[in-house]
Design a protein around this motif. Sequence first.
Motif, mmCIF file in Angstrom:
data_model
loop_
_atom_site.group_PDB
_atom_site.id
_atom_site.type_symbol
_atom_site.label_atom_id
_atom_site.label_comp_id
_atom_site.label_asym_id
_atom_site.label_seq_id
_atom_site.Cartn_x
_atom_site.Cartn_y
_atom_site.Cartn_z
ATOM 1 N N MET A 36 0.827 -1.206 0.000
ATOM 2 C CA MET A 36 0.000 0.000 0.000
ATOM 3 C C MET A 36 0.860 1.254 0.000
ATOM 4 O O MET A 36 0.507 2.255 -0.609
ATOM 5 C CB MET A 36 -0.924 -0.002 1.215
ATOM 6 N N SER A 37 1.988 1.201 0.709
ATOM 7 C CA SER A 37 2.894 2.345 0.728
ATOM 8 C C SER A 37 4.264 1.899 1.211
ATOM 9 O O SER A 37 4.400 0.916 1.925
ATOM 10 C CB SER A 37 2.366 3.469 1.627
ATOM 11 N N ALA A 38 5.264 2.655 0.781
ATOM 12 C CA ALA A 38 6.634 2.460 1.249
ATOM 13 C C ALA A 38 7.217 3.839 1.492
ATOM 14 O O ALA A 38 7.165 4.703 0.619
ATOM 15 C CB ALA A 38 7.469 1.702 0.231
ATOM 16 N N THR A 39 7.720 4.042 2.684
ATOM 17 C CA THR A 39 8.342 5.307 3.054
ATOM 18 C C THR A 39 9.818 5.028 3.311
ATOM 19 O O THR A 39 10.162 4.179 4.136
ATOM 20 C CB THR A 39 7.681 5.894 4.317
ATOM 21 N N TRP A 40 10.666 5.715 2.580
ATOM 22 C CA TRP A 40 12.104 5.528 2.686
ATOM 23 C C TRP A 40 12.631 6.487 3.757
ATOM 24 O O TRP A 40 12.306 7.677 3.744
ATOM 25 C CB TRP A 40 12.759 5.795 1.336
ATOM 26 N N LEU A 41 13.431 5.985 4.669
ATOM 27 C CA LEU A 41 13.888 6.762 5.821
ATOM 28 C C LEU A 41 15.394 6.989 5.768
ATOM 29 O O LEU A 41 16.146 6.114 5.342
ATOM 30 C CB LEU A 41 13.540 6.018 7.117
ATOM 31 N N ALA A 42 15.823 8.168 6.220
ATOM 32 C CA ALA A 42 17.253 8.476 6.274
ATOM 33 C C ALA A 42 17.523 9.411 7.443
ATOM 34 O O ALA A 42 16.807 10.391 7.635
ATOM 35 C CB ALA A 42 17.709 9.132 4.980
ATOM 36 N N ASN A 43 18.534 9.073 8.221
ATOM 37 C CA ASN A 43 19.011 9.947 9.283
ATOM 38 C C ASN A 43 20.527 10.012 9.141
ATOM 39 O O ASN A 43 21.254 9.199 9.723
ATOM 40 C CB ASN A 43 18.609 9.429 10.662
ATOM 41 N N GLU A 44 20.977 10.944 8.330
ATOM 42 C CA GLU A 44 22.412 11.046 8.066
ATOM 43 C C GLU A 44 23.196 11.387 9.328
ATOM 44 O O GLU A 44 24.356 11.001 9.449
ATOM 45 C CB GLU A 44 22.669 12.059 6.960
ATOM 46 N N ALA A 45 22.581 12.082 10.276
ATOM 47 C CA ALA A 45 23.273 12.448 11.513
ATOM 48 C C ALA A 45 23.666 11.213 12.322
ATOM 49 O O ALA A 45 24.731 11.186 12.933
ATOM 50 C CB ALA A 45 22.401 13.380 12.357
ATOM 51 N N THR A 46 22.813 10.188 12.315
ATOM 52 C CA THR A 46 23.117 8.974 13.068
ATOM 53 C C THR A 46 23.664 7.862 12.173
ATOM 54 O O THR A 46 24.101 6.828 12.671
ATOM 55 C CB THR A 46 21.859 8.432 13.782
ATOM 56 N N GLY A 47 23.590 8.066 10.859
ATOM 57 C CA GLY A 47 24.057 7.053 9.938
ATOM 58 C C GLY A 47 23.097 5.879 9.794
ATOM 59 O O GLY A 47 23.493 4.803 9.368
ATOM 60 N N ARG A 48 21.831 6.083 10.159
ATOM 61 C CA ARG A 48 20.824 5.020 10.046
ATOM 62 C C ARG A 48 19.877 5.333 8.897
ATOM 63 O O ARG A 48 19.504 6.484 8.672
ATOM 64 C CB ARG A 48 20.012 4.857 11.336
ATOM 65 N N PHE A 49 19.497 4.292 8.189
ATOM 66 C CA PHE A 49 18.593 4.398 7.058
ATOM 67 C C PHE A 49 17.577 3.271 7.188
ATOM 68 O O PHE A 49 17.752 2.362 7.990
ATOM 69 C CB PHE A 49 19.382 4.286 5.746
#
Length: 108
Positions: A36-49
């Motif tokens: 139904m949906s896909a949300t791509w996540l990025a947190n460059e400050a913590t290095g987590r995706f």
Amino acid sequence: MHALVISYALEGATAVEHSELCEQLAPAVAAAPGLMSATWLANEATGRFGGFYVFAARPDFDRFVASELFDAVRSLRSVRDLVEADFAISERPTAITRGLPDAGAGGT
């Protein structure tokens, strides 16, 4: 409805390179049955995706996590410390808080 949440760190790839890879993968992910949906996540400050994926039903989720596409993501050389979790979606409160546009329609 059923949700998948994944998060991971990168090794040997920049955030820009990773973003380009995500754009290449997006059409294949979008074609997953029952997605139904896909949300791509990025947190460059913590290095987590990662990503937040919503499927119409548990069998759609099961099919996706067993797919060659998801195995390919899991086995990327640049992905390390991958954490994945699945959740049933509580549809009534989700509909009230507008979590998904059609959260109140059908499902479990």
